[in-house]
Design an enzyme around this catalytic site. Sequence first.
Site, short mmCIF file in Angstrom:
data_model
loop_
_atom_site.label_atom_id
_atom_site.label_comp_id
_atom_site.label_asym_id
_atom_site.label_seq_id
_atom_site.Cartn_x
_atom_site.Cartn_y
_atom_site.Cartn_z
CB SER A 194 -0.89 0.02 1.24
OG SER A 194 -1.48 1.28 1.40
NE ARG A 253 -3.41 5.68 -2.92
CZ ARG A 253 -2.41 5.53 -3.80
NH1 ARG A 253 -1.65 6.55 -4.12
NH2 ARG A 253 -2.17 4.35 -4.36
CB THR A 254 -3.59 2.01 3.49
OG1 THR A 254 -4.71 2.04 2.60
CG2 THR A 254 -4.04 1.47 4.84
NE ARG A 256 -3.35 -2.35 1.35
CZ ARG A 256 -4.14 -1.45 0.74
NH1 ARG A 256 -4.93 -0.69 1.46
NH2 ARG A 256 -4.14 -1.34 -0.57
CG HIS A 265 -10.60 0.26 1.27
ND1 HIS A 265 -9.99 0.55 2.48
CD2 HIS A 265 -9.72 0.65 0.30
CE1 HIS A 265 -8.81 1.09 2.25
NE2 HIS A 265 -8.62 1.17 0.95
CD GLN A 291 -10.10 5.59 -0.83
OE1 GLN A 291 -8.93 5.25 -0.69
NE2 GLN A 291 -10.43 6.83 -1.18
CG ASN A 313 -12.29 -3.50 -1.73
OD1 ASN A 313 -12.35 -2.79 -2.73
ND2 ASN A 313 -11.15 -3.97 -1.26
CG ASP A 334 -10.99 0.78 -6.99
OD1 ASP A 334 -9.85 1.30 -6.99
OD2 ASP A 334 -11.30 -0.16 -6.25
CB SER A 386 -8.17 -5.95 -6.54
OG SER A 386 -9.19 -5.00 -6.71
CG MET A 387 -2.36 -5.73 -4.94
SD MET A 387 -1.61 -5.01 -3.46
CE MET A 387 -2.87 -3.84 -2.98
CB CYS A 406 -9.54 4.72 -3.90
SG CYS A 406 -9.33 3.09 -4.65
CG LEU A 407 -5.30 7.80 -6.59
CD1 LEU A 407 -4.36 8.87 -6.01
CD2 LEU A 407 -5.37 7.95 -8.10
NE ARG A 414 -7.44 6.04 2.83
CZ ARG A 414 -6.82 4.95 2.35
NH1 ARG A 414 -6.65 4.78 1.05
NH2 ARG A 414 -6.40 3.99 3.17
#
Length: 354
Positions: free
Chosen positions: A90, A92-93, A141, A168, A171, A199, A263, A267-268, A303-304, A330
Amino acid sequence: MLFNLRILLNNAALRNGHSFVVRNFRCGQPLQNKVQLKGRDLLTLKNFTEEEIKYMLWLSADLKFRIKQKGEYLPLLQGKSLGMIFEKRSTRTRLSTETGFALLGGHPCFLTTQDIHLGVNESLTDTARVLSSMTDAVLARVYKQSDLDTLAKEASIPIINGLSDLYHPIQILADYLTLQEHYGSLKGLTLSWIGDGNNILHSIMMSAAKFGMHLQAATPKGYEPDPSVTKLAEQYAKENGTKLSLTNDPLEAARGGNVLITDTWISMGQEEEKKKRLQAFQGYQVTMKTAKVAASDWTFLHCLPRKPEEVDDEVFYSPRSLVFPEAENRKWTIMAVMVSLLTDYSPQLQKPKF
């Protein structure tokens, strides 16, 4: 007047030793805090009422104003520590949580899969109990929402969802603060989601109606939101008198929308599905063509990190794009979450109108 944090200093007053004047700041009633969140978990916004979510946004605005605008030092978390479990990488988180917790005087401790492997070298129950004895809260996370649920059940400290396969929530708090600052109110806005039923969308579905916001979501066939989430979202919409529309047509979802939101499509953990997903999401790129059917005051959120196939440069870097204020928020919202779950602090700023 719009609720925002654009502060203009009255230089003449300052030279005379007086306080500065705050302009263009839409406020509600004087401070009246009846919400208490201390000791709670934040696993999903489903578990929080309208007033409780509003309180976290109020606290976010308060911290942003006092620390960023007024330059105050608020060591509200001095002597407290935070365990940060990251099964997924991550930007931003991690940055928002680490810098925010430290800015408030606390000590964040970052743990990757090299340090802690949930449910592998040690059971989730044992991990929860060990972390409870050494930290004041845990932000995790993770891949599976069920792991968060187990941690929360076994821990004696607050557990915060930093992202899971299902939700999430932190976010979405940043998204709502950003929209509050821009529009001055959330009530009556129409959110237009164009992308995966993931999410982020789930978290919007668990909270938008509570603010009186309408939701129009377009997802490709086979990528719709979770049925159990949809069922509950329909209930929220009915209770709050808002509209919930689910479609497979991006332009239908965008029509009349105040906020265009998308978004990542991949996703991962979904990398093996890349080719299939790129094909399924053809026609879902947000462009000026999409914006033409939106409301005249449309804005854009993401949300990037962003990929060009999700939204083109013309929209992403346009004056209508709020993605970078959204990213900054954030930090202020996660700080508010930590303060609300770990302290008895009440906002000093007047409560904004939502």
